[in-house]
Design a protein around this motif. Structure first.
Motif, short mmCIF file in Angstrom:
data_model
loop_
_atom_site.label_atom_id
_atom_site.label_comp_id
_atom_site.label_asym_id
_atom_site.label_seq_id
_atom_site.Cartn_x
_atom_site.Cartn_y
_atom_site.Cartn_z
N LEU A 25 32.79 -79.66 3.15
CA LEU A 25 32.05 -79.53 4.40
C LEU A 25 32.31 -78.14 4.96
O LEU A 25 33.45 -77.69 5.00
CB LEU A 25 32.50 -80.57 5.43
N ALA A 52 26.80 -86.01 14.00
CA ALA A 52 25.56 -86.07 13.23
C ALA A 52 24.55 -85.07 13.79
O ALA A 52 24.43 -84.91 15.01
CB ALA A 52 24.98 -87.47 13.28
N THR A 53 23.86 -84.38 12.92
CA THR A 53 22.79 -83.47 13.34
C THR A 53 21.50 -84.27 13.51
O THR A 53 21.44 -85.46 13.18
CB THR A 53 22.56 -82.35 12.31
N SER A 55 18.97 -84.12 11.76
CA SER A 55 18.49 -84.54 10.44
C SER A 55 19.37 -85.60 9.80
O SER A 55 19.13 -86.02 8.68
CB SER A 55 18.37 -83.33 9.52
N GLU A 57 22.59 -85.27 8.96
CA GLU A 57 23.72 -84.72 8.22
C GLU A 57 24.94 -84.64 9.12
O GLU A 57 24.84 -84.62 10.33
CB GLU A 57 23.38 -83.33 7.69
N GLN A 58 26.12 -84.59 8.51
CA GLN A 58 27.37 -84.47 9.25
C GLN A 58 27.70 -82.99 9.45
O GLN A 58 27.58 -82.19 8.52
CB GLN A 58 28.51 -85.14 8.50
N ARG A 59 28.10 -82.62 10.67
CA ARG A 59 28.47 -81.25 10.99
C ARG A 59 29.88 -81.26 11.57
O ARG A 59 30.20 -82.10 12.41
CB ARG A 59 27.48 -80.69 12.02
#
Length: 68
Positions: A25, A52-53, A55, A57-59
């Motif tokens: 990540l 979560a973004t 879209s 995805e994990q940030r």
């Protein structure tokens, strides 16, 4: 969540971590600054927080040292 520092660029304060399952990540300078760290060494154990973004995805939003 715990991870291991994999890369770190002190100029941009960005880098990447590896989760315990080997998933990489990336994190940006804002996530690094949120943890209050001044430097990060490859191989150090860290604690990260994710969000979560839009879209899905994990940030990474925070990177700090893992303390026991």
């Amino acid at each position: 969540m715990q991870a291991t520092a994999y890369t770190f660029d002190p100029q941009t304060r960005s880098g990447s971590v590896l989760l315990d399952d080997g998933t990489p990540l990336s994190f940006d300078g804002a996530a690094f600054d949120a943890g209050g760290l001044r430097l990060l060494r490859v191989g150090q154990r860290v604690r990260i927080e994710l969000a979560a973004t839009d879209s899905g995805e994990q940030r990474v939003t925070l990177v700090t040292l893992q303390t026991f």
